[in-house]
Design a protein around this motif. Structure first.
Motif, PDB file in Angstrom:
ATOM      1  N   PRO A  48      74.715  66.426  53.901  1.00 38.56           N
ATOM      2  CA  PRO A  48      73.782  67.029  52.943  1.00 38.56           C
ATOM      3  C   PRO A  48      72.694  66.033  52.548  1.00 38.56           C
ATOM      4  CG  PRO A  48      76.056  67.493  52.324  1.00 38.56           C
ATOM      5  CD  PRO A  48      76.113  66.505  53.445  1.00 38.56           C
ATOM      6  N   GLY A  49      71.470  66.540  52.471  1.00 38.03           N
ATOM      7  CA  GLY A  49      70.353  65.697  52.077  1.00 38.03           C
ATOM      8  C   GLY A  49      69.575  65.114  53.232  1.00 38.03           C
ATOM      9  N   GLN A  50      70.164  65.103  54.427  1.00 37.62           N
ATOM     10  CA  GLN A  50      69.427  64.634  55.600  1.00 37.62           C
ATOM     11  C   GLN A  50      68.379  65.676  56.000  1.00 37.62           C
ATOM     12  OE1 GLN A  50      70.540  61.337  55.461  1.00 37.62           O
ATOM     13  NE2 GLN A  50      70.396  61.395  57.675  1.00 37.62           N
ATOM     14  N   GLU A  51      67.294  65.229  56.612  1.00 36.24           N
ATOM     15  CA  GLU A  51      66.222  66.148  57.001  1.00 36.24           C
ATOM     16  C   GLU A  51      66.736  67.260  57.908  1.00 36.24           C
ATOM     17  OE1 GLU A  51      62.123  66.152  59.685  1.00 36.24           O
ATOM     18  OE2 GLU A  51      62.752  64.308  58.681  1.00 36.24           O
ATOM     19  N   SER A  52      67.560  66.917  58.873  1.00 32.68           N
ATOM     20  CA  SER A  52      68.032  67.915  59.825  1.00 32.68           C
ATOM     21  C   SER A  52      68.894  68.966  59.144  1.00 32.68           C
ATOM     22  CB  SER A  52      68.818  67.232  60.946  1.00 32.68           C
ATOM     23  OG  SER A  52      69.862  66.434  60.420  1.00 32.68           O
ATOM     24  N   THR A  53      69.758  68.551  58.222  1.00 31.45           N
ATOM     25  CA  THR A  53      70.632  69.492  57.522  1.00 31.45           C
ATOM     26  C   THR A  53      69.832  70.378  56.579  1.00 31.45           C
ATOM     27  OG1 THR A  53      72.414  67.861  57.635  1.00 31.45           O
ATOM     28  CG2 THR A  53      72.688  69.694  56.099  1.00 31.45           C
ATOM     29  N   THR A  54      68.909  69.790  55.852  1.00 33.29           N
ATOM     30  CA  THR A  54      68.051  70.573  54.951  1.00 33.29           C
ATOM     31  C   THR A  54      67.276  71.634  55.719  1.00 33.29           C
ATOM     32  OG1 THR A  54      67.796  68.658  53.489  1.00 33.29           O
ATOM     33  CG2 THR A  54      66.170  70.425  53.279  1.00 33.29           C
ATOM     34  N   ALA A  55      66.764  71.264  56.884  1.00 37.59           N
ATOM     35  CA  ALA A  55      65.992  72.210  57.695  1.00 37.59           C
ATOM     36  C   ALA A  55      66.869  73.351  58.200  1.00 37.59           C
ATOM     37  CB  ALA A  55      65.342  71.483  58.864  1.00 37.59           C
ATOM     38  N   LEU A  56      68.099  73.067  58.613  1.00 37.39           N
ATOM     39  CA  LEU A  56      68.985  74.135  59.081  1.00 37.39           C
ATOM     40  C   LEU A  56      69.275  75.131  57.968  1.00 37.39           C
ATOM     41  CD1 LEU A  56      71.583  72.220  61.305  1.00 37.39           C
ATOM     42  CD2 LEU A  56      69.749  73.736  62.061  1.00 37.39           C
ATOM     43  N   ASP A  57      69.471  74.626  56.753  1.00 39.48           N
ATOM     44  CA  ASP A  57      69.688  75.522  55.615  1.00 39.48           C
ATOM     45  C   ASP A  57      68.452  76.386  55.362  1.00 39.48           C
ATOM     46  OD1 ASP A  57      72.216  74.461  55.295  1.00 39.48           O
ATOM     47  OD2 ASP A  57      71.595  73.010  53.754  1.00 39.48           O
ATOM     48  N   LEU A  58      67.279  75.790  55.477  1.00 38.30           N
ATOM     49  CA  LEU A  58      66.040  76.550  55.273  1.00 38.30           C
ATOM     50  C   LEU A  58      65.851  77.603  56.368  1.00 38.30           C
ATOM     51  CD1 LEU A  58      63.545  73.732  54.171  1.00 38.30           C
ATOM     52  CD2 LEU A  58      64.358  75.657  52.787  1.00 38.30           C
ATOM     53  N   ILE A  59      66.198  77.256  57.607  1.00 37.90           N
ATOM     54  CA  ILE A  59      66.080  78.223  58.709  1.00 37.90           C
ATOM     55  C   ILE A  59      66.988  79.417  58.461  1.00 37.90           C
ATOM     56  CG2 ILE A  59      66.592  78.579  61.159  1.00 37.90           C
ATOM     57  CD1 ILE A  59      65.632  75.726  61.660  1.00 37.90           C
ATOM     58  N   ASP A  60      68.212  79.132  58.019  1.00 34.80           N
ATOM     59  CA  ASP A  60      69.145  80.221  57.727  1.00 34.80           C
ATOM     60  C   ASP A  60      68.614  81.099  56.603  1.00 34.80           C
ATOM     61  OD1 ASP A  60      71.488  81.652  58.082  1.00 34.80           O
ATOM     62  OD2 ASP A  60      72.617  80.445  56.640  1.00 34.80           O
ATOM     63  N   GLU A  61      67.963  80.464  55.613  1.00 35.29           N
ATOM     64  CA  GLU A  61      67.418  81.217  54.482  1.00 35.29           C
ATOM     65  C   GLU A  61      66.175  82.005  54.872  1.00 35.29           C
ATOM     66  OE1 GLU A  61      65.202  80.093  50.277  1.00 35.29           O
ATOM     67  OE2 GLU A  61      66.753  78.740  51.061  1.00 35.29           O
ATOM     68  N   ASP A 493      51.889  66.613  56.353  1.00 31.54           N
ATOM     69  CA  ASP A 493      52.467  67.912  55.999  1.00 31.54           C
ATOM     70  C   ASP A 493      53.952  67.723  55.688  1.00 31.54           C
ATOM     71  OD1 ASP A 493      53.357  70.530  55.799  1.00 31.54           O
ATOM     72  OD2 ASP A 493      52.007  71.251  57.381  1.00 31.54           O
ATOM     73  N   GLU A 494      54.333  67.879  54.419  1.00 31.08           N
ATOM     74  CA  GLU A 494      55.710  67.639  53.988  1.00 31.08           C
ATOM     75  C   GLU A 494      56.613  68.846  54.193  1.00 31.08           C
ATOM     76  OE1 GLU A 494      55.613  66.265  49.994  1.00 31.08           O
ATOM     77  OE2 GLU A 494      54.591  64.372  50.480  1.00 31.08           O
ATOM     78  N   GLN A 495      56.083  69.923  54.743  1.00 26.38           N
ATOM     79  CA  GLN A 495      56.888  71.127  54.960  1.00 26.38           C
ATOM     80  C   GLN A 495      57.178  71.355  56.443  1.00 26.38           C
ATOM     81  OE1 GLN A 495      54.367  73.888  52.434  1.00 26.38           O
ATOM     82  NE2 GLN A 495      56.407  74.455  51.673  1.00 26.38           N
ATOM     83  N   ILE A 496      57.170  70.288  57.216  1.00 23.46           N
ATOM     84  CA  ILE A 496      57.549  70.356  58.636  1.00 23.46           C
ATOM     85  C   ILE A 496      58.793  69.489  58.823  1.00 23.46           C
ATOM     86  CG2 ILE A 496      56.848  69.897  61.009  1.00 23.46           C
ATOM     87  CD1 ILE A 496      53.978  70.299  60.196  1.00 23.46           C
ATOM     88  N   TYR A 497      59.836  70.074  59.411  1.00 30.52           N
ATOM     89  CA  TYR A 497      61.124  69.389  59.551  1.00 30.52           C
ATOM     90  C   TYR A 497      61.572  69.416  61.013  1.00 30.52           C
ATOM     91  CZ  TYR A 497      61.155  70.814  54.599  1.00 30.52           C
ATOM     92  OH  TYR A 497      60.823  71.049  53.290  1.00 30.52           O
ATOM     93  N   VAL A 498      62.109  68.293  61.482  1.00 26.07           N
ATOM     94  CA  VAL A 498      62.686  68.222  62.822  1.00 26.07           C
ATOM     95  C   VAL A 498      64.191  68.359  62.691  1.00 26.07           C
ATOM     96  CG1 VAL A 498      62.991  66.813  64.896  1.00 26.07           C
ATOM     97  CG2 VAL A 498      60.832  66.734  63.626  1.00 26.07           C
ATOM     98  N   THR A 499      64.762  69.346  63.376  1.00 23.29           N
ATOM     99  CA  THR A 499      66.194  69.615  63.231  1.00 23.29           C
ATOM    100  C   THR A 499      66.780  70.061  64.571  1.00 23.29           C
ATOM    101  OG1 THR A 499      67.843  70.824  61.927  1.00 23.29           O
ATOM    102  CG2 THR A 499      65.793  71.986  62.431  1.00 23.29           C
ATOM    103  N   GLY A 500      67.850  70.839  64.519  1.00 26.69           N
ATOM    104  CA  GLY A 500      68.611  71.185  65.717  1.00 26.69           C
ATOM    105  C   GLY A 500      69.860  70.314  65.784  1.00 26.69           C
ATOM    106  N   GLN A 501      70.870  70.743  66.545  1.00 25.50           N
ATOM    107  CA  GLN A 501      72.116  69.989  66.592  1.00 25.50           C
ATOM    108  C   GLN A 501      71.922  68.580  67.141  1.00 25.50           C
ATOM    109  OE1 GLN A 501      74.985  70.792  65.200  1.00 25.50           O
ATOM    110  NE2 GLN A 501      73.903  72.595  64.434  1.00 25.50           N
ATOM    111  N   THR A 502      70.959  68.405  68.036  1.00 27.94           N
ATOM    112  CA  THR A 502      70.697  67.061  68.557  1.00 27.94           C
ATOM    113  C   THR A 502      70.167  66.150  67.459  1.00 27.94           C
ATOM    114  OG1 THR A 502      70.247  67.922  70.769  1.00 27.94           O
ATOM    115  CG2 THR A 502      69.384  65.745  70.251  1.00 27.94           C
ATOM    116  N   ALA A 503      69.263  66.657  66.633  1.00 26.86           N
ATOM    117  CA  ALA A 503      68.732  65.867  65.526  1.00 26.86           C
ATOM    118  C   ALA A 503      69.813  65.589  64.483  1.00 26.86           C
ATOM    119  CB  ALA A 503      67.551  66.585  64.884  1.00 26.86           C
ATOM    120  N   VAL A 504      70.683  66.577  64.232  1.00 29.26           N
ATOM    121  CA  VAL A 504      71.810  66.357  63.309  1.00 29.26           C
ATOM    122  C   VAL A 504      72.686  65.222  63.814  1.00 29.26           C
ATOM    123  CG1 VAL A 504      73.913  67.366  62.356  1.00 29.26           C
ATOM    124  CG2 VAL A 504      71.812  68.715  62.413  1.00 29.26           C
ATOM    125  N   SER A 505      72.964  65.235  65.117  1.00 27.82           N
ATOM    126  CA  SER A 505      73.781  64.181  65.711  1.00 27.82           C
ATOM    127  C   SER A 505      73.137  62.814  65.525  1.00 27.82           C
ATOM    128  CB  SER A 505      73.999  64.453  67.204  1.00 27.82           C
ATOM    129  OG  SER A 505      74.642  63.374  67.834  1.00 27.82           O
TER     130      SER A 505
END
Length: 736
Positions: A48-61, A493-505
């Motif tokens: 929780p709190g990492q960029e990748s995790t925050t982005a996944l939560d936002l994608i789900d939302e 731009d502070e509203q662009i996030y890099v995520t995906g399972q590879t980024a989470v890893s």
């Protein structure tokens, strides 16, 4: 502590029925809780709190439906054909429709859809993404089997197809398999040989199983209220079973020793719990602190794993100091072999002592050579450690459809397709911003292509898919994640996030790598403090800690050579050569720290006791060694068997950890504690036990219960029950 444990052991012996019934009720209660209250366990890792995790939560939302498990079904065209050929295309379309109609499947993408094609550049293959309506851990075995059967049927029908992804793999733990049973059987054999009694060996194993069962069932029950990782119960069972057997071994061995030196079963039990029980509690606290200390990493799922395993250790210690003495109350002198039950029998601990005396004599006589040999051997084994790589992305099982699917994707589409990076563009005018950032990413080295992946109808969020030129677990892909984020930072731009399972890893692996040195300093500091209190010496703790560092280096070095380099991997039943799981190093350090300190305390405390009674430094080493080494060897053999049992057919996540623990126990007990430590203590002589005057105010931690032995008088042979009198020699047989 020794006095308290003496009373506790005495009370458990006298109220053995009540103590046994209470533990059985606890066991049944946790079993009922596990059967009725358990929930599903997580199979993915995030912070929780990492960029990748925050982005996944936002994608789900923002987009919804992001929590369903997925699988990738790869379809290759026949040799010489293309997926766009009418006949092949018709077959693929029909096949995709069949996939979409499978139980639990929400959708199956059409790879030939002109709007979103997923076709290889040479038109030789395509893949469909199968999405379920529930997360991967909640997909039933029947639903998963239907998917695998459909793929197998298509393959048998001439369509070259394979499946990969979390929805195609069975989650959960591999507890109770045949390999683990072999480890338990080996433990039973070692116990039977050590005790010379199958009854005592069975009692030892049974009490340990009760303890680990309570711990594992309690964790399973807790999963209904807290999100736990699927590897948590495996780790708890593996560690709880090993220490549970060993802790009971230490107490029962002391109990038998007291019986053979004249005590009745009641007093022998109390003395065993007061003396050996003190060492067990100290050792258990050490392991608990090491496991609970995993919280220093600041990673919630790792903290939960550590606390759950620590709770199992607490149960094992409580079992050893309460249930074990209660069961000894039922066994009495039957804990001894039949031929040793008569009063005056020879202590079986003396059997085999000449071998250990000879070992200690050799090591202390050639102490410089012995120490150098131990350090050189472990140093060489530690070399691969310096090239160790870690990741959360684990390869598929060798020979499986998942492995073949990943190989097809890498060959036909490129290695990066199996782990795409996802970029979330949140906020107004998302599509235009996403198009611009995709064009910017496309120009970067290491990017195969970047394309718009979809947008909300109100243009409040959009996705960009980035495919790397390299495999998801490669160093190049890790660097690419940072390059993409640097490019985003340049845009402001502070509203662009890099995520995906590879980024989470990448995020989790880096967080763990940062925490590892901090955790190592913590456990080394704890080791120094503990050993200073136990031995009231500075150099003995330093030797113990340096030995622990050699153990860690050699254990992780051997694991790197086998699992990452592929050396001798047939021994562990794996054909994969991949980075280690990111969790492995910190978990292995935590567990081996506790176990290494166990051996240090049990072995060196006997040497310390002999030295305190006036023995010369070398004689103290030899005396303590021959007294403690047989039990340490038996304990290490049992732990090695239990940990090694999880390797051949174990869970891919737990297999490297189990291997590292097994070889770590072997290296630590045999090379470090039984060669390097005695040799080093012999070299130091009296200086080994020196404590500066400014530290003499420290309290004495009596792990052997020496104070108790001084206050509780020994029982003479004549005070034994009349049912086991010592046979009086016939008058005419008296020695002349």
């Amino acid at each position: 502590m020794a006095t308290f444990l003496h009373r506790l052991g005495l009370g458990s012996f006298r109220h053995r029925w009540a103590v046994t019934i209470v533990w059985l009720l606890v066991f049944v209660g946790t079993g009922v809780g596990a059967a009725t209250l358990s929930g599903t366990m997580a199979t993915s890792f995030s912070i929780p709190g990492q960029e990748s995790t925050t982005a996944l939560d936002l994608i789900d939302e923002r987009f919804g439906g992001g929590s369903g498990g997925t699988a990738q079904v790869v379809i290759a065209a026949p040799d010489g054909a293309k997926v766009s050929d009418p006949a092949v295309a018709a077959e693929i379309t029909a096949y995709v429709q069949k996939l979409g109609a499978l139980p639990g499947v929400e959708s199956a993408s059409n790879p030939l859809d002109p709007q979103r094609p997923t076709v290889a550049p040479d038109q030789s293959a395509a893949y469909s993404t199968v999405t379920y309506g529930t997360p991967a851990p909640e997909i039933t075995a029947e639903q998963r089997e239907a998917l695998l059967d459909t793929v197998a049927e298509a393959r048998d029908g001439g369509l070259n197809t394979e499946v990969s992804g979390e929805a195609s793999m069975e989650p959960g733990s591999d507890i109770g398999g045949p390999a683990e049973a072999v480890g338990v059987v080996v433990a039973l054999i070692v116990l039977a040989i050590t005790y010379g009694s199958l009854v005592a060996a069975g009692m030892n194993l049974l009490t340990a199983i009760v303890g680990v069962g309570i711990g594992a069932l309690g964790i399973t029950t807790l999963s209904g209220f807290v999100d736990l990782q699927s590897t948590t119960p495996i780790l708890a069972v593996m560690l709880g079973l090993a220490v549970g057997i060993d802790y009971t071994l230490f107490i029962v061995t002391r109990y038998r020793h007291e019986l053979l030196h004249g005590r009745d079963p009641e007093n022998a039990t109390a003395m065993a719990v007061g003396t050996a029980g003190s060492a067990v509690v100290t050792a258990g606290i050490t392991v608990v602190i090491a496991l609970a200390g995993l919280a220093v990493a600041g990673i919630p799922f790792l903290t939960e794993m550590g606390i759950a395993a620590a709770a199992t250790i607490v149960v094992a210690v409580l079992i050893a100091i309460t249930l074990v003495p209660a069961v000894l109350g039922f066994m009495g002198r039957r804990a001894l072999p039949r031929k040793l039950r008569a009063a005056g029998a020879v202590d079986p601990e003396e059997q085999g002592r000449p071998f250990y005396r000879g070992w200690a004599n050799t090591v202390t006589r050639f102490r410089t050579l012995s120490l150098l040999a131990a350090v050189i051997v472990l140093g060489v084994v530690s070399i691969p450690f310096f090239s160790m790589q870690t990741t959360l992305i684990q390869p598929a099982q060798a020979g499986s459809t998942q492995e073949r699917a990943q190989a097809m994707i890498a060959e036909k589409f490129g290695p990066g397709f199996s782990g795409p990076l996802v970029v979330l563009v949140d906020g107004a005018n998302a599509t235009a911003r996403a198009t611009a950032i995709a064009a910017s990413f496309q120009a970067l080295d290491g990017v195969s292509f970047a394309t718009l992946g979809g947008a909300r109808p109100d243009d409040a969020a959009a996705l960009v898919t980035v495919i790397a030129d390299s495999a998801p677990d490669s160093e190049e892909t890790k660097q690419l994640v940072h390059t993409l984020r640097d490019r985003v930072d340049e845009t402001g731009d502070e509203q662009i996030y890099v995520t995906g399972q590879t980024a989470v890893s990448v995020d989790v692996a880096e967080k763990l790598d940062e925490a590892l040195p901090r955790y190592l300093v913590l456990v080394v500091g704890l080791a120094l403090i503990l050993l200073i209190l136990v031995f009231r010496s500075l150099l003995v703790p330093v030797i113990g800690v340096l030995g622990f560092l050699l153990t860690i280096g050699s254990a992780l070095g051997a694991t790197t050579a086998v699992f990452q380099w592929g050396w001798l991997n047939a021994l562990v039943n794996t054909d994969t050569e991949a980075p280690l799981l990111s969790l492995a190093p910190i978990i292995v350090i935590g567990i081996l720290f506790g176990l290494a300190m166990d051996y240090q305390v049990f072995l060196v405390s006997r040497m310390h006791e002999a030295h305190a009674h006036g023995a010369t430094p070398r004689d103290a080493v030899i005396t303590g060694f021959k007294q403690a080494a047989p039990v340490v060897v038996a304990a290490a053999t049992i732990m090695f068997a239990v940990f090694a049992g999880f390797v051949p057919e174990g869970n891919d996540t737990i297999k490297p950890i189990a291997f590292a623990l097994a070889v770590g126990i072997l290296f630590d007990a045999i090379i470090v504690r039984m060669i390097a430590v005695p040799a080093a203590l012999s070299l130091l002589g009296h200086a080994a036990w020196w404590l500066p005057s400014w530290l003499r105010w420290l309290p004495t931690l009596d792990v052997e219960g020496a104070a108790l032995e001084r206050t509780v008088p020994p029982v003479t042979i004549s005070e034994l029950p009349e049912t086991t009198p010592a046979p009086a020699p016939a008058e005419d047989s008296a020695p002349r």
